[in-house]
Design a protein around this motif. Sequence first.
Motif, PDB file in Angstrom:
ATOM      1  N   ARG A  35       0.804  15.392   7.055  1.00  0.00           N
ATOM      2  CA  ARG A  35      -0.533  15.872   7.424  1.00  0.00           C
ATOM      3  C   ARG A  35      -0.950  15.369   8.801  1.00  0.00           C
ATOM      4  NH1 ARG A  35      -4.694  14.953   2.514  1.00  0.00           N
ATOM      5  NH2 ARG A  35      -6.084  15.968   4.023  1.00  0.00           N
ATOM      6  N   GLY A  36      -0.315  14.324   9.286  1.00  0.00           N
ATOM      7  CA  GLY A  36      -0.585  13.834  10.629  1.00  0.00           C
ATOM      8  C   GLY A  36      -1.556  12.678  10.683  1.00  0.00           C
ATOM      9  N   HIS A  37      -1.807  12.187  11.887  1.00  0.00           N
ATOM     10  CA  HIS A  37      -2.649  11.009  12.107  1.00  0.00           C
ATOM     11  C   HIS A  37      -4.111  11.308  11.787  1.00  0.00           C
ATOM     12  CE1 HIS A  37       0.237   8.685  15.001  1.00  0.00           C
ATOM     13  NE2 HIS A  37       0.866   9.227  13.976  1.00  0.00           N
ATOM     14  N   THR A  38      -4.818  10.280  11.333  1.00  0.00           N
ATOM     15  CA  THR A  38      -6.242  10.396  11.047  1.00  0.00           C
ATOM     16  C   THR A  38      -6.870   9.006  11.055  1.00  0.00           C
ATOM     17  OG1 THR A  38      -7.904  11.145   9.455  1.00  0.00           O
ATOM     18  CG2 THR A  38      -5.861  10.249   8.552  1.00  0.00           C
ATOM     19  N   SER A  39      -8.156   8.952  11.355  1.00  0.00           N
ATOM     20  CA  SER A  39      -8.896   7.682  11.295  1.00  0.00           C
ATOM     21  C   SER A  39      -9.636   7.553   9.968  1.00  0.00           C
ATOM     22  CB  SER A  39      -9.896   7.602  12.451  1.00  0.00           C
ATOM     23  OG  SER A  39     -10.819   8.691  12.390  1.00  0.00           O
ATOM     24  N   GLU A  40      -9.575   8.590   9.134  1.00  0.00           N
ATOM     25  CA  GLU A  40     -10.258   8.601   7.845  1.00  0.00           C
ATOM     26  C   GLU A  40      -9.311   8.162   6.722  1.00  0.00           C
ATOM     27  OE1 GLU A  40     -13.513   9.539   7.374  1.00  0.00           O
ATOM     28  OE2 GLU A  40     -13.700   9.692   9.556  1.00  0.00           O
ATOM     29  N   ILE A  41      -9.884   7.631   5.637  1.00  0.00           N
ATOM     30  CA  ILE A  41      -9.083   7.345   4.447  1.00  0.00           C
ATOM     31  C   ILE A  41      -8.901   8.639   3.659  1.00  0.00           C
ATOM     32  CG2 ILE A  41      -8.991   6.134   2.239  1.00  0.00           C
ATOM     33  CD1 ILE A  41     -10.537   3.861   3.443  1.00  0.00           C
ATOM     34  N   ARG A  42      -7.654   9.019   3.465  1.00  0.00           N
ATOM     35  CA  ARG A  42      -7.345  10.202   2.651  1.00  0.00           C
ATOM     36  C   ARG A  42      -6.725   9.833   1.315  1.00  0.00           C
ATOM     37  NH1 ARG A  42      -4.280  13.627   7.415  1.00  0.00           N
ATOM     38  NH2 ARG A  42      -6.138  14.533   8.430  1.00  0.00           N
ATOM     39  N   TYR A  43      -6.026   8.707   1.300  1.00  0.00           N
ATOM     40  CA  TYR A  43      -5.324   8.289   0.084  1.00  0.00           C
ATOM     41  C   TYR A  43      -5.620   6.812  -0.181  1.00  0.00           C
ATOM     42  CZ  TYR A  43      -2.474  12.361   1.365  1.00  0.00           C
ATOM     43  OH  TYR A  43      -2.050  13.609   1.737  1.00  0.00           O
ATOM     44  N   ILE A  44      -5.983   6.497  -1.408  1.00  0.00           N
ATOM     45  CA  ILE A  44      -6.087   5.107  -1.839  1.00  0.00           C
ATOM     46  C   ILE A  44      -5.030   4.879  -2.910  1.00  0.00           C
ATOM     47  CG2 ILE A  44      -7.515   3.339  -2.932  1.00  0.00           C
ATOM     48  CD1 ILE A  44      -9.969   4.729  -1.789  1.00  0.00           C
ATOM     49  N   VAL A  45      -4.156   3.914  -2.676  1.00  0.00           N
ATOM     50  CA  VAL A  45      -3.089   3.588  -3.621  1.00  0.00           C
ATOM     51  C   VAL A  45      -3.384   2.207  -4.195  1.00  0.00           C
ATOM     52  CG1 VAL A  45      -0.636   3.104  -3.891  1.00  0.00           C
ATOM     53  CG2 VAL A  45      -1.376   4.987  -2.419  1.00  0.00           C
ATOM     54  N   VAL A  46      -3.440   2.113  -5.523  1.00  0.00           N
ATOM     55  CA  VAL A  46      -3.789   0.866  -6.196  1.00  0.00           C
ATOM     56  C   VAL A  46      -2.607   0.388  -7.032  1.00  0.00           C
ATOM     57  CG1 VAL A  46      -5.380  -0.281  -7.768  1.00  0.00           C
ATOM     58  CG2 VAL A  46      -6.199   1.574  -6.289  1.00  0.00           C
ATOM     59  N   LEU A  47      -2.129  -0.821  -6.752  1.00  0.00           N
ATOM     60  CA  LEU A  47      -1.005  -1.394  -7.491  1.00  0.00           C
ATOM     61  C   LEU A  47      -1.462  -2.612  -8.283  1.00  0.00           C
ATOM     62  CD1 LEU A  47       1.943  -1.356  -4.904  1.00  0.00           C
ATOM     63  CD2 LEU A  47       1.562   0.204  -6.805  1.00  0.00           C
ATOM     64  N   ASP A  48      -1.473  -2.474  -9.595  1.00  0.00           N
ATOM     65  CA  ASP A  48      -1.768  -3.608 -10.463  1.00  0.00           C
ATOM     66  C   ASP A  48      -0.483  -4.434 -10.634  1.00  0.00           C
ATOM     67  OD1 ASP A  48      -3.084  -5.266 -12.213  1.00  0.00           O
ATOM     68  OD2 ASP A  48      -2.771  -3.969 -13.954  1.00  0.00           O
ATOM     69  N   GLU A  49      -0.612  -5.761 -10.711  1.00  0.00           N
ATOM     70  CA  GLU A  49       0.562  -6.646 -10.774  1.00  0.00           C
ATOM     71  C   GLU A  49       1.552  -6.282  -9.667  1.00  0.00           C
ATOM     72  OE1 GLU A  49       0.542  -9.201 -12.492  1.00  0.00           O
ATOM     73  OE2 GLU A  49      -0.960  -8.818 -14.026  1.00  0.00           O
ATOM     74  N   ALA A  50       1.010  -6.178  -8.465  1.00  0.00           N
ATOM     75  CA  ALA A  50       1.770  -5.630  -7.336  1.00  0.00           C
ATOM     76  C   ALA A  50       3.006  -6.428  -6.971  1.00  0.00           C
ATOM     77  CB  ALA A  50       0.852  -5.509  -6.119  1.00  0.00           C
ATOM     78  N   HIS A  51       3.013  -7.734  -7.302  1.00  0.00           N
ATOM     79  CA  HIS A  51       4.171  -8.560  -6.935  1.00  0.00           C
ATOM     80  C   HIS A  51       5.466  -8.042  -7.574  1.00  0.00           C
ATOM     81  CE1 HIS A  51       2.720 -10.208 -10.771  1.00  0.00           C
ATOM     82  NE2 HIS A  51       3.981 -10.524 -11.000  1.00  0.00           N
ATOM     83  N   LYS A  52       5.348  -7.312  -8.675  1.00  0.00           N
ATOM     84  CA  LYS A  52       6.537  -6.781  -9.343  1.00  0.00           C
ATOM     85  C   LYS A  52       7.282  -5.780  -8.473  1.00  0.00           C
ATOM     86  CE  LYS A  52       6.206  -5.567 -13.629  1.00  0.00           C
ATOM     87  NZ  LYS A  52       5.758  -4.975 -14.908  1.00  0.00           N
ATOM     88  N   PHE A  53       6.579  -5.169  -7.536  1.00  0.00           N
ATOM     89  CA  PHE A  53       7.151  -4.066  -6.773  1.00  0.00           C
ATOM     90  C   PHE A  53       7.501  -4.443  -5.329  1.00  0.00           C
ATOM     91  CE2 PHE A  53       3.981  -2.523  -9.849  1.00  0.00           C
ATOM     92  CZ  PHE A  53       4.837  -1.865 -10.719  1.00  0.00           C
ATOM     93  N   PHE A  54       7.227  -5.687  -4.959  1.00  0.00           N
ATOM     94  CA  PHE A  54       7.456  -6.083  -3.575  1.00  0.00           C
ATOM     95  C   PHE A  54       8.859  -6.642  -3.358  1.00  0.00           C
ATOM     96  CE2 PHE A  54       3.073  -5.497  -2.743  1.00  0.00           C
ATOM     97  CZ  PHE A  54       2.974  -5.391  -1.368  1.00  0.00           C
ATOM     98  N   LYS A  55       9.386  -6.329  -2.174  1.00  0.00           N
ATOM     99  CA  LYS A  55      10.634  -6.923  -1.688  1.00  0.00           C
ATOM    100  C   LYS A  55      10.439  -7.285  -0.224  1.00  0.00           C
ATOM    101  CE  LYS A  55      13.992  -4.665  -4.749  1.00  0.00           C
ATOM    102  NZ  LYS A  55      15.247  -3.892  -4.805  1.00  0.00           N
ATOM    103  N   ASP A  56      11.239  -8.214   0.256  1.00  0.00           N
ATOM    104  CA  ASP A  56      11.106  -8.639   1.648  1.00  0.00           C
ATOM    105  C   ASP A  56      11.689  -7.641   2.642  1.00  0.00           C
ATOM    106  OD1 ASP A  56       9.743 -10.981   1.117  1.00  0.00           O
ATOM    107  OD2 ASP A  56      11.569 -12.163   0.879  1.00  0.00           O
TER     108      ASP A  56
END
Length: 466
Positions: free
Chosen positions: A335-356
């Motif tokens: 969709r291209g660059h924007t200064s507005e918020i179009r998507y909010i992504v919420v990760l509960d227990e987010a540490h489970k999904f992180f990698k370095d």
Amino acid sequence: MRLQHKFGIDQYAAKQQGKTTEVIYDSDAMINPHVLLAGSTGTGKSHQLRELLDRASMYIDGDSSIDIFDVHAELDIGQASVVKYSAQTGYGYNPLIINPDVHSGGVLNSINNFIRLVNTTTVQLGTKQQATLRYLMIDLYAERGITEDNVRSWRMAYEKQPSIQDLIDFTRTKVLTTQFGTDSIATNVQSITRLVKGIRRSKLHEAARQKLSVQGHAVNEDLSAEEAADQGSVEEMESQLDKLNEKTENMFQLFLKGLKTGDELDVFFKYNNKEVMMSLVERLTTINSAGIFNHNPPPFDSNVRCHEIMSLGDDFQKLFVYMRLEAIFREARDRGHTSEIRYIVVLDEAHKFFKDESDNIINIIAKEGRKFGIALWCASQSPTHFSEEFLINTACIVLLGIHSSYWDMAVKRLRIKLDNLKWTKPKKVVSIKMQLKGASDPQFRSVVLASYESEFLAEIAQGRAA
């Protein structure tokens, strides 16, 4: 959209200066809209996240959306459309759908994305498995009329594109083809070779025996039992040879008649490792058994979508979250660059999904999501579970009360004063750091939460009156 949410008031300003200084999350004022909420069990993490979500849902319109990945089934705010994922519900997404974008899409990119997705699980694919899987997927797409050099084919209808089950069936077919086609011919040729050698050996032995007999020499009849058993009589071996020759000739004739594309020999060489092929069948079958990687998108009826993934195992949760985040990021980027918020992504227990790793999709969104309108909100028990890249690229960090065993690490990684951690009172006083545009790296400050604000101000007033 511009999003504003009041966390509370500055504790120092209220207590020492008599000022009520509000601490507000303002997506337009910060360097990016990303948030990390960190707190041990019982510190009000889920409550604060729901407060943020309730506020954000008021701003959602047809041009924006919220995706909540809920691992505990406790973030289903009133405005959300909730879908539970399991083998029983059968809702899911197809990870093999081709991205039609000319620059970032195509067959090879889709294949590489899928292999990278599979490798995010506990057991990664080996080199031979990756190479064979890549061949299989290229051939499967080609069978459906989708090729790397035909950009128009990338836009094929959703329901006509292959699924993981199609890939499993295709792989099994290739196993059967190689095992009961050219591979059987090769096995027969090896048997024929052994028989010819046996016959030749027996005839040479018989010729030598007759020659020595004619010359009046004693004949050494000492033939090992193993050789005798292997050789048998020349007549028996020649009979077996005739039958095997006839059978192999018939099989080869069938193979030649079955040639349709001229690529059959290439297919044999690509897929001649039965063990690798069967290991891929087993791996893909395991992934598919979750029931969430298919052509059955969930029936969301709102732009506030809650994905309940509590019923999935850890590996399947990772696969699902990574797959959806890749899709969201791809859509936002297209969709291209924007200064507005179009998507909010919420990760509960987010540490489970992180990698370095820098190519982890969460690190990519943390680093690049802002310019494409993505706000990444993560909740976890401690900030020390996250990559350096994520922490650097998150403008708002809220510490709701972390276990004392994490304090030393938090002081080192976040440059927070130990006193801030000690002054934190779960559900009352928290530590917040916000990186504003044009400002230097700020310090954490103690914030009295809005729910405790009236009581706190009353206590101050009583203290001063006394």
